[in-house]
Design a protein around this motif. Structure first.
Motif, short mmCIF file in Angstrom:
data_model
loop_
_atom_site.label_atom_id
_atom_site.label_comp_id
_atom_site.label_asym_id
_atom_site.label_seq_id
_atom_site.Cartn_x
_atom_site.Cartn_y
_atom_site.Cartn_z
N ASN A 190 0.84 -1.19 0.00
CA ASN A 190 0.00 0.00 0.00
C ASN A 190 0.88 1.25 0.00
OD1 ASN A 190 0.57 0.76 2.83
ND2 ASN A 190 -0.66 -1.04 3.34
N ILE A 191 0.28 2.36 -0.38
CA ILE A 191 1.03 3.61 -0.51
C ILE A 191 1.65 4.02 0.82
CG2 ILE A 191 0.84 6.06 -1.07
CD1 ILE A 191 0.80 4.22 -3.48
N GLN A 192 0.94 3.74 1.91
CA GLN A 192 1.48 4.09 3.23
C GLN A 192 2.80 3.37 3.50
OE1 GLN A 192 -1.66 3.30 2.67
NE2 GLN A 192 -2.82 5.14 3.25
N GLN A 193 2.94 2.17 2.97
CA GLN A 193 4.16 1.39 3.20
C GLN A 193 5.36 1.97 2.46
OE1 GLN A 193 2.43 -2.55 2.11
NE2 GLN A 193 3.54 -3.29 3.90
N VAL A 194 5.14 2.41 1.23
CA VAL A 194 6.27 2.79 0.38
C VAL A 194 6.44 4.30 0.22
CG1 VAL A 194 6.09 0.64 -0.91
CG2 VAL A 194 4.89 2.66 -1.75
N GLY A 195 5.48 5.10 0.65
CA GLY A 195 5.60 6.55 0.55
C GLY A 195 4.76 7.14 -0.56
N SER A 196 5.04 6.75 -1.79
CA SER A 196 4.26 7.20 -2.95
C SER A 196 4.53 6.23 -4.10
CB SER A 196 4.63 8.63 -3.36
OG SER A 196 5.90 8.64 -4.01
N LYS A 197 3.77 6.40 -5.16
CA LYS A 197 3.93 5.51 -6.30
C LYS A 197 5.27 5.72 -7.00
CE LYS A 197 1.18 3.69 -10.14
NZ LYS A 197 -0.06 3.83 -10.93
N ASP A 198 5.84 6.92 -6.81
CA ASP A 198 7.13 7.23 -7.45
C ASP A 198 8.33 7.08 -6.52
OD1 ASP A 198 6.03 7.95 -10.00
OD2 ASP A 198 5.32 9.81 -9.09
N SER A 199 8.08 6.63 -5.29
CA SER A 199 9.18 6.45 -4.34
C SER A 199 10.07 5.30 -4.78
CB SER A 199 8.63 6.16 -2.94
OG SER A 199 7.85 7.25 -2.47
N PRO A 200 11.40 5.47 -4.70
CA PRO A 200 12.31 4.39 -5.13
C PRO A 200 12.24 3.18 -4.21
CG PRO A 200 13.53 6.17 -4.08
CD PRO A 200 12.13 6.66 -4.22
N LEU A 201 12.23 2.02 -4.81
CA LEU A 201 12.22 0.75 -4.07
C LEU A 201 13.46 -0.06 -4.44
CD1 LEU A 201 8.50 -0.38 -4.57
CD2 LEU A 201 9.48 0.78 -2.58
N VAL A 202 13.97 -0.81 -3.48
CA VAL A 202 15.08 -1.73 -3.73
C VAL A 202 14.51 -3.14 -3.64
CG1 VAL A 202 17.34 -2.53 -2.99
CG2 VAL A 202 16.72 -0.12 -2.72
N ILE A 203 14.61 -3.88 -4.73
CA ILE A 203 14.12 -5.26 -4.78
C ILE A 203 15.33 -6.17 -4.82
CG2 ILE A 203 12.66 -6.91 -5.99
CD1 ILE A 203 11.24 -4.52 -7.28
N GLU A 204 15.58 -6.86 -3.72
CA GLU A 204 16.77 -7.70 -3.59
C GLU A 204 16.41 -9.17 -3.75
OE1 GLU A 204 19.62 -5.44 -0.46
OE2 GLU A 204 17.61 -5.94 0.29
N PHE A 205 17.24 -9.90 -4.47
CA PHE A 205 17.05 -11.32 -4.71
C PHE A 205 18.08 -12.09 -3.88
CE2 PHE A 205 15.23 -9.07 -8.11
CZ PHE A 205 14.26 -9.87 -8.72
N TYR A 206 17.58 -12.97 -3.01
CA TYR A 206 18.47 -13.72 -2.13
C TYR A 206 18.32 -15.22 -2.35
CZ TYR A 206 19.46 -9.60 0.79
OH TYR A 206 19.88 -8.39 1.25
N ASN A 207 19.40 -15.93 -2.04
CA ASN A 207 19.35 -17.39 -1.93
C ASN A 207 19.28 -17.72 -0.44
OD1 ASN A 207 19.63 -20.22 -2.44
ND2 ASN A 207 21.80 -20.04 -1.94
N PHE A 208 18.26 -18.45 -0.06
CA PHE A 208 18.03 -18.76 1.35
C PHE A 208 19.07 -19.76 1.88
CE2 PHE A 208 16.27 -21.52 4.63
CZ PHE A 208 15.80 -20.60 5.56
N ASN A 209 19.61 -19.46 3.06
CA ASN A 209 20.48 -20.38 3.78
C ASN A 209 19.91 -20.58 5.17
OD1 ASN A 209 22.56 -20.93 1.89
ND2 ASN A 209 23.40 -18.88 2.23
N SER A 210 19.85 -21.84 5.62
CA SER A 210 19.28 -22.13 6.94
C SER A 210 20.08 -21.49 8.07
CB SER A 210 19.21 -23.65 7.16
OG SER A 210 20.50 -24.24 7.03
N SER A 211 21.32 -21.12 7.81
CA SER A 211 22.15 -20.47 8.83
C SER A 211 21.69 -19.05 9.08
CB SER A 211 23.61 -20.45 8.38
OG SER A 211 23.77 -19.63 7.23
N GLY A 212 20.86 -18.52 8.19
CA GLY A 212 20.41 -17.13 8.31
C GLY A 212 21.28 -16.16 7.53
N LYS A 213 22.43 -16.61 7.04
CA LYS A 213 23.32 -15.77 6.24
C LYS A 213 22.98 -15.98 4.77
CE LYS A 213 27.09 -15.95 9.63
NZ LYS A 213 28.50 -16.32 9.89
N HIS A 214 21.95 -15.30 4.31
CA HIS A 214 21.46 -15.48 2.95
C HIS A 214 22.38 -14.81 1.93
CE1 HIS A 214 18.06 -16.87 5.17
NE2 HIS A 214 17.74 -15.67 5.61
N ASP A 215 22.52 -15.44 0.77
CA ASP A 215 23.40 -14.93 -0.28
C ASP A 215 22.63 -13.98 -1.18
OD1 ASP A 215 25.48 -16.62 0.59
OD2 ASP A 215 24.57 -18.30 -0.49
#
Length: 520
Positions: A190-215
């Motif tokens: 929702n807009i409240q979460q991100v600020g506005s429709k034009d607000s910059p977002l960072v979409i990060e892609f991770y590989n899950f590790n059970s240790s919690g140290k994701h790649d």
């Protein structure tokens, strides 16, 4: 583990230690060259070296006088092509449960499905002093094979960027196991979460590790408006590696992000519906089973203290009822009892608390309290503890209101001292009721073990399933143990009503029901 053989005649040289089979020398140089090749063309971050270790258990014994002498042969297999041999371990002598020392190093590529085949052979004695690379496999006994695909467990983290430049996470997708072409479930922002429709977002892609140290695999920086354009174009956006250096060309990865669906809608709040005149109709069902104890004795959960001190049943009725009554215009509440034997009658698992044969409603919270006190004098406590009948009765009232076009949502409060006996029947009734405008609040009183009640409260994400295999369309149950919540930082009513707005909104949104005052 049996003795190990190396490439050296006699098998006396050390194997393993600080270097892997494919590490060092020409192999290491080859890997460096590959890395340089990809980096020089702008690809970073998705190529990484991994090391495979090998062991086996309960191998077949193909030797007569001793145990098998196993060796592993590793093959790679392209999508359309024959297997290619890439590695052999040492031979482990006289062992059916070998652990090989030599390891295979391979360059992992995220966007390529890398299939590996493993063949295990029993090496004949005459080949024990031969370099493993020279052993003729067609002259050895085949013990078995296995295969796998190198893969990752990807997930996304979406963050908004604040003025300081620090990304603040706002949502995360589920982890998809062993998937090189992941398609995640829809994300709702929702807009409240991100600020506005034009607000910059960072979409990060991770590989899950059970240790919690994701790649971190890579990332994309886009606003909601950018993502909408990406969806309209049907094109993908290349990921980039944030650690690739200062030149843009060095950041580009082959992996791409695609937006399969993008839609924008108004999400009405719980308060919007209440302002629009939607009512919350309160209903209550009270446990009159014998396990509550003799109501005339002070140790009974149903004991009516002459001093006016409320028992646990009365407290739950008052605390929940006093909140919900303000959203019910006529303040006439259906009230039932279960697990008791009315005068000159059989055990009933859903009887009108007011003693009437024709109607179940009472006037206000005080009416519930008076009917409850009266019922204790006019019924015999019995059992067992069955929820199915009262839930089905409440669901029937909700369904009649829905059929008549009523803008009402019903809340059933069940107060009980024991574990439900008809667990599957209760699940069936709840699953059926999940399609109706109904939520069920359960208060456990006394010292019983209420673990089964927690099963009904699907807080862990697993929705209830009926005996016919039908899954509940939504979570409609909230359970609270009166004993555990007493003395805590929240009250019984807070614990019970915490999920009610979400359950209410899930129902309204799933059926596209809008608040009355907003309908033109």
């Amino acid at each position: 583990m049996g003795n190990c053989f190396s490439d050296e005649a006699g098998g006396k040289a050390a194997v393993g230690g600080t270097s892997s089979a494919a590490g060092g020398g020409a192999a290491a140089a080859a890997n460096d060259a590959i890395d340089y090749y990809f980096k020089s063309r702008g690809f970073h971050g998705i190529f990484s070296q991994i090391e495979l270790s090998f062991s086996a258990t309960k191998l077949r014994d193909r030797d007569v006088l001793s145990k098998s002498d196993p060796m592993v042969v590793v093959y790679t297999k392209a999508k359309d092509g024959p297997p290619t041999e890439v590695f052999r371990t040492e031979v482990v002598l006289n062992s059916l449960n070998p652990t090989w020392i030599m390891k295979y190093a391979i360059t992992f590529q995220f966007e390529v499905v890398q299939t590996l085949l493993f063949h295990v052979y029993d090496v004949d004695t005459q080949f024990h002093n031969v370099d493993v690379k020279m052993i003729k496999l067609d002259e050895q006994q085949f013990l078995g094979e296995a295969s796998c695909a190198l893969s990752e467990n990807p997930f996304l983290v979406i963050s908004k960027t604040v003025e300081s430049g620090i990304p603040i996470p706002v949502c995360k997708t589920e982890v998809l196991k062993n998937d090189h072409n992941p398609i995640w479930k829809p994300i709702f922002l929702n807009i409240q979460q991100v600020g506005s429709k034009d607000s910059p977002l960072v979409i990060e892609f991770y590989n899950f590790n059970s240790s919690g140290k994701h790649d971190l695999i890579g990332e994309v920086r886009k606003s909601l408006a950018d993502l909408e354009k990406l969806h309209s174009s049907g094109k993908g956006e290349n990921l980039f590696s944030p650690n690739a250096g200062g030149h843009d060309r060095n950041k580009v990865l082959k992996s791409q992000l695609f937006v399969d669906k993008f839609s924008e809608s108004i999400q009405y709040t719980f308060l919007d519906y209440l302002k629009g005149g939607c009512e919350l109709n309160f209903m209550v069902a009270i446990d009159f089973t014998a396990s509550n104890g003799n109501p005339r004795l002070p140790d009974s959960l149903h004991y009516l203290d002459p001093s006016g001190r409320l028992n646990a049943y009365q407290q739950a009725i008052v605390e929940v009822g006093e909140v919900l009554q303000f959203y019910d215009s006529d303040k006439r509440f259906p009230a039932w009892g279960f697990g008791a034997r009315p005068i000159d009658g059989p055990v009933s698992h859903c009887f009108n608390l007011n003693g009437s044969n024709n109607h179940c409603e009472v006037d206000g919270i005080q009416g519930i309290m008076m009917s409850y006190s009266s019922a204790l004098l006019n019924v015999s406590l019995a059992g067992p503890t069955l929820f199915g009948p009262v839930i089905s009765t409440a669901a029937l009232i909700a369904s009649h209101s829905l059929a008549n076009g009523g803008k009402k949502y019903f809340v059933l409060l069940i107060i009980t001292d024991g574990v439900v006996t008809d667990l599957q029947e209760t699940k069936d009734a709840i699953v059926k009721a999940s399609d109706l405008p109904l939520s069920i609040l359960i208060v456990g009183v006394g010292g019983a073990d209420f673990k089964e009640m927690e099963i009904l409260d699907a807080d862990k994400g697993e929705r209830l399933e009926s005996s016919t295999g039908r899954v509940a369309s939504r979570d409609i149950v909230q359970f609270v143990s009166f004993r555990h919540i007493q003395g805590g930082q929240i009250s019984v009513v807070q614990g019970l009503l915490a999920e009610l707005p979400t359950q209410f909104l899930t129902y309204m949104r799933s059926r596209d029901i809008q608040p009355n005052f907003l309908i033109l």
